[in-house]
Design a protein around this motif. Sequence first.
Motif, PDB file in Angstrom:
ATOM      1  N   LEU A  16       0.828  -1.205   0.000  1.00  0.00           N
ATOM      2  CA  LEU A  16       0.000   0.000   0.000  1.00  0.00           C
ATOM      3  C   LEU A  16       0.863   1.257   0.000  1.00  0.00           C
ATOM      4  O   LEU A  16       0.574   2.232  -0.705  1.00  0.00           O
ATOM      5  N   GLY A  17       1.942   1.231   0.754  1.00  0.00           N
ATOM      6  CA  GLY A  17       2.846   2.381   0.787  1.00  0.00           C
ATOM      7  C   GLY A  17       3.488   2.645  -0.561  1.00  0.00           C
ATOM      8  O   GLY A  17       3.515   3.784  -1.035  1.00  0.00           O
ATOM      9  N   TRP A  18       4.015   1.588  -1.189  1.00  0.00           N
ATOM     10  CA  TRP A  18       4.642   1.768  -2.512  1.00  0.00           C
ATOM     11  C   TRP A  18       3.607   2.173  -3.561  1.00  0.00           C
ATOM     12  O   TRP A  18       3.869   3.023  -4.417  1.00  0.00           O
ATOM     13  N   GLY A  19       2.427   1.570  -3.508  1.00  0.00           N
ATOM     14  CA  GLY A  19       1.374   1.923  -4.465  1.00  0.00           C
ATOM     15  C   GLY A  19       0.947   3.375  -4.333  1.00  0.00           C
ATOM     16  O   GLY A  19       0.741   4.070  -5.327  1.00  0.00           O
ATOM     17  N   THR A  20       0.835   3.832  -3.086  1.00  0.00           N
ATOM     18  CA  THR A  20       0.477   5.227  -2.846  1.00  0.00           C
ATOM     19  C   THR A  20       1.560   6.158  -3.373  1.00  0.00           C
ATOM     20  O   THR A  20       1.265   7.177  -4.015  1.00  0.00           O
ATOM     21  N   LEU A  21       2.802   5.827  -3.107  1.00  0.00           N
ATOM     22  CA  LEU A  21       3.916   6.644  -3.591  1.00  0.00           C
ATOM     23  C   LEU A  21       3.908   6.731  -5.119  1.00  0.00           C
ATOM     24  O   LEU A  21       4.024   7.819  -5.693  1.00  0.00           O
ATOM     25  N   TYR A  22       3.755   5.591  -5.783  1.00  0.00           N
ATOM     26  CA  TYR A  22       3.728   5.583  -7.248  1.00  0.00           C
ATOM     27  C   TYR A  22       2.538   6.365  -7.795  1.00  0.00           C
ATOM     28  O   TYR A  22       2.663   7.105  -8.775  1.00  0.00           O
ATOM     29  N   ALA A  23       1.354   6.216  -7.176  1.00  0.00           N
ATOM     30  CA  ALA A  23       0.155   6.899  -7.665  1.00  0.00           C
ATOM     31  C   ALA A  23       0.275   8.411  -7.509  1.00  0.00           C
ATOM     32  O   ALA A  23      -0.009   9.170  -8.445  1.00  0.00           O
ATOM     33  N   VAL A  24       0.719   8.861  -6.338  1.00  0.00           N
ATOM     34  CA  VAL A  24       0.837  10.296  -6.100  1.00  0.00           C
ATOM     35  C   VAL A  24       1.918  10.900  -6.993  1.00  0.00           C
ATOM     36  O   VAL A  24       1.719  11.955  -7.601  1.00  0.00           O
ATOM     37  N   CYS A  27       0.641  10.776 -10.808  1.00  0.00           N
ATOM     38  CA  CYS A  27      -0.397  11.778 -11.083  1.00  0.00           C
ATOM     39  C   CYS A  27       0.170  13.185 -10.983  1.00  0.00           C
ATOM     40  O   CYS A  27      -0.164  14.051 -11.795  1.00  0.00           O
TER      41      CYS A  27
END
Length: 89
Positions: A16-24, A27
Amino acid sequence: MKGIPETGASLAIRALGWGTLYAVTGCGLFFYGIWKLSGATNAEEFRFKMGYLLPKIPKNDPPQSRTEFEGLTDLLTYISEDWGRNKEV
């Protein structure tokens, strides 16, 4: 310790942490690129430039169809009955 396997919860939190970092980050870079390509210097100028480029959304005044429904069932019944009709423009 090398022999202890990772728990499912810690793996999920890490993902979740890596996914959030990549998404933010993704975008943010995408939106920043659009901003820079537009050549705008402030938000108002960006709004006018995008308003010129994007298609206009026509006003629905007065409304041409129903706008209020008693509930979800009423809305879905209206949509299903209206689906096959041809709109006269």
